[in-house]
Write an enzyme that holds these catalytic residues in place. Structure first.
Site, PDB file in Angstrom:
ATOM      1  CB  SER A  29      -5.286   0.013  -1.207  1.00 47.39           C
ATOM      2  OG  SER A  29      -6.205   1.218  -1.728  1.00 47.39           O
ATOM      3  NE  ARG A  53      -7.442   1.595   3.994  1.00 45.34           N
ATOM      4  CZ  ARG A  53      -7.504   1.487   2.636  1.00 45.34           C
ATOM      5  NH1 ARG A  53      -8.975   0.705   2.412  1.00 45.34           N
ATOM      6  NH2 ARG A  53      -7.293   2.350   1.952  1.00 45.34           N
ATOM      7  CG  ASN A  90      -7.638  -2.941   9.281  1.00 48.67           C
ATOM      8  OD1 ASN A  90      -7.366  -2.435  11.202  1.00 48.67           O
ATOM      9  ND2 ASN A  90      -7.641  -2.109   8.105  1.00 48.67           N
TER      10      ASN A  90
END
Lengths: 156, 283
Positions: free
Chosen positions: B220, B224, B228
């Site tokens: 994660s 992440r 993004n």
């Protein structure tokens, strides 16, 4: 977007950069920051101390000035008292002197008056004797009546 | 394929986007020669552009901060020193809020991660065509300038963090403690009676659950950041296709992206610290 050797390369690069940062970047910067913090804290404490010292000095100075003022007023009072004393002493001396002179003058005057009176009396008795002589030369012998004439002169 | 080696042909939108998302790769072909950009699916390939920009920006960070650190004095700080101290102090207080143990590694790690990821994310604000076109002009066909839009880069970092998490867990809780944490939570297996029969199943269940939770951390963490930045980059590329309307849109998205750039760097740094704090605290 496949997984490939770039991953390992990045991992190695990260280890190296983190190690470098840990060894050569973080410690000197932290040392500088902490040193400055203690310096600032010391400076603030010193300023505080200075403020306190100033306050103390101020109150001390005020105390000294107060004392000096008190002393000065004491001296002034003493001087006033002394002056009054001197003036009154002078006055008393003056009065005494005046009285003394007055007495002396009076005595002199009296003396003078007595002398004058004595003189006058002598002259009057002399005049009286002379006039009586003139009168008596015709009637009475001066020598026999001298005692009466003397008594007369003493009574004058 | 999109224009290669400085060749400018008419390009469809799809080709334009694909070209912008293509890494400059080098690998050994089956014949044993080093080949460029024919490495699809080759696990030994290296994304040269990602690696170059990543190392370049890492060096920018390291040299900038080393320069300030060398001249750092307790006296009146210069402008660079003031900036560096600002960042260092910010990281230091963030780390101290989260990580309560004593460690000479965590804070510098957080600083490096934050500044490095921030600089890599910041490359997103360079207009999408500038560097690729400039490199095409000098004969380099592909140039992806934002390393954090490469999943290899984000994974590389999160794996380093993961290794540290494992190291800290085992160091602070012992190997037994680490294994116990993986197997005896969240359901405590019964230790006596008939329930003992169920214990292996419960332990297996716990192990599966906790392993997933453990492995989800690096996954994660990297996805992440990658997600993004990749999405942001993609939107920049799409905006670049719009002709003259791209100018106001570009500006608006760039302003918004400044936030994402900083925020993602901060989140990556913060989660790194949080994972390491969790690893070193025994509950």
């Amino acid at each position: 977007m496949d997984i490939n050797m770039t991953l390992i390369g990045q991992t190695i690069a990260m280890v190296v950069f983190v190690w470098f940062c840990m060894k050569f970047i973080w410690p000197p910067i932290m040392t500088a920051i902490e040193e400055r913090q203690t310096q600032i804290a010391d400076g603030l404490a010193a300023a505080e101390r200075g403020q306190q010292d100033l306050e103390k000095a101020k109150s001390e100075a005020a105390k000294i000035v107060d004392e000096a003022r008190k002393q000065a007023s004491g001296i002034l009072d003493q001087a006033h008292a002394r002056a009054n004393e001197i003036v009154s002493e002078g006055k008393a001396d003056g009065v005494k002197e005046r009285d003394r002179q007055l007495i002396a003058a009076r005595a002199e005057i009296e003396q003078e008056a007595n002398r004058a009176r004595e003189e006058l009396r002598g002259q009057v008795s002399a005049i009286a004797i002379a006039s009586a002589e003139k009168i008596l030369r015709r009637e009475i012998d001066g020598k026999s009546h001298e005692d009466i004439l003397n008594k007369l002169a003493a009574e004058l | 394929m999109a224009s290669e080696g400085g060749h400018h042909g008419p390009q469809t939108s799809g080709e334009y986007i694909a070209h912008h998302l293509q890494n400059l790769q080098v690998c050994k072909s089956e014949t044993g020669d080093w080949v460029w950009n024919e490495c699809a699916g080759n696990p030994m390939a290296i994304n040269v552009d990602s690696m170059f920009w990543s190392l370049f920006l890492g060096l920018v960070f390291v040299l900038l901060f080393r320069g300030a650190a060398k001249k750092a004095s307790a006296g009146k700080p210069g402008k660079l020193q003031a900036f560096v101290e600002l960042v260092v102090d910010f990281i230091d207080s963030s780390v101290k809020d989260t990580f309560h143990g004593k460690s000479t590694l965590i804070a510098p790690l957080a600083l490096t991660v934050f500044m490095w990821v921030f600089l890599m994310n910041l490359m997103d604000l360079v207009p999408v065509d500038w560097i690729p076109m400039a490199s095409q002009a000098i004969g380099v066909p592909y140039m992806k300038v934002v390393p954090t839009t490469d999943v290899n880069i984000t994974f590389g970092m999160s794996i380093a963090v993961f290794i540290l998490v494992l190291f800290y867990s085992i160091r602070n809780k012992g190997f037994g403690g680490f294994v116990a944490e993986l197997t005896l939570h969240p359901i405590a297996p019964p230790l006596k009676g008939v329930g003992l029969l169920a214990a292996p199943f419960i332990i297996a269940f716990n192990f599966i659950l906790e392993s997933v939770a453990l492995l989800a951390k690096p996954l994660s963490l990297s996805l992440r950041l990658f997600g993004n930045m990749f999405a942001g980059e993609l939107i920049f590329i799409l905006i670049a296709l719009l002709g003259v309307w791209q100018l106001p849109l570009h500006f608006g998205w760039a302003v918004f992206h400044v936030l994402i750039v900083t925020l993602q760097a901060f989140i990556f740094m913060m989660l790194t610290v949080v994972y390491l704090a969790l690893a070193s605290e025994s509950h």
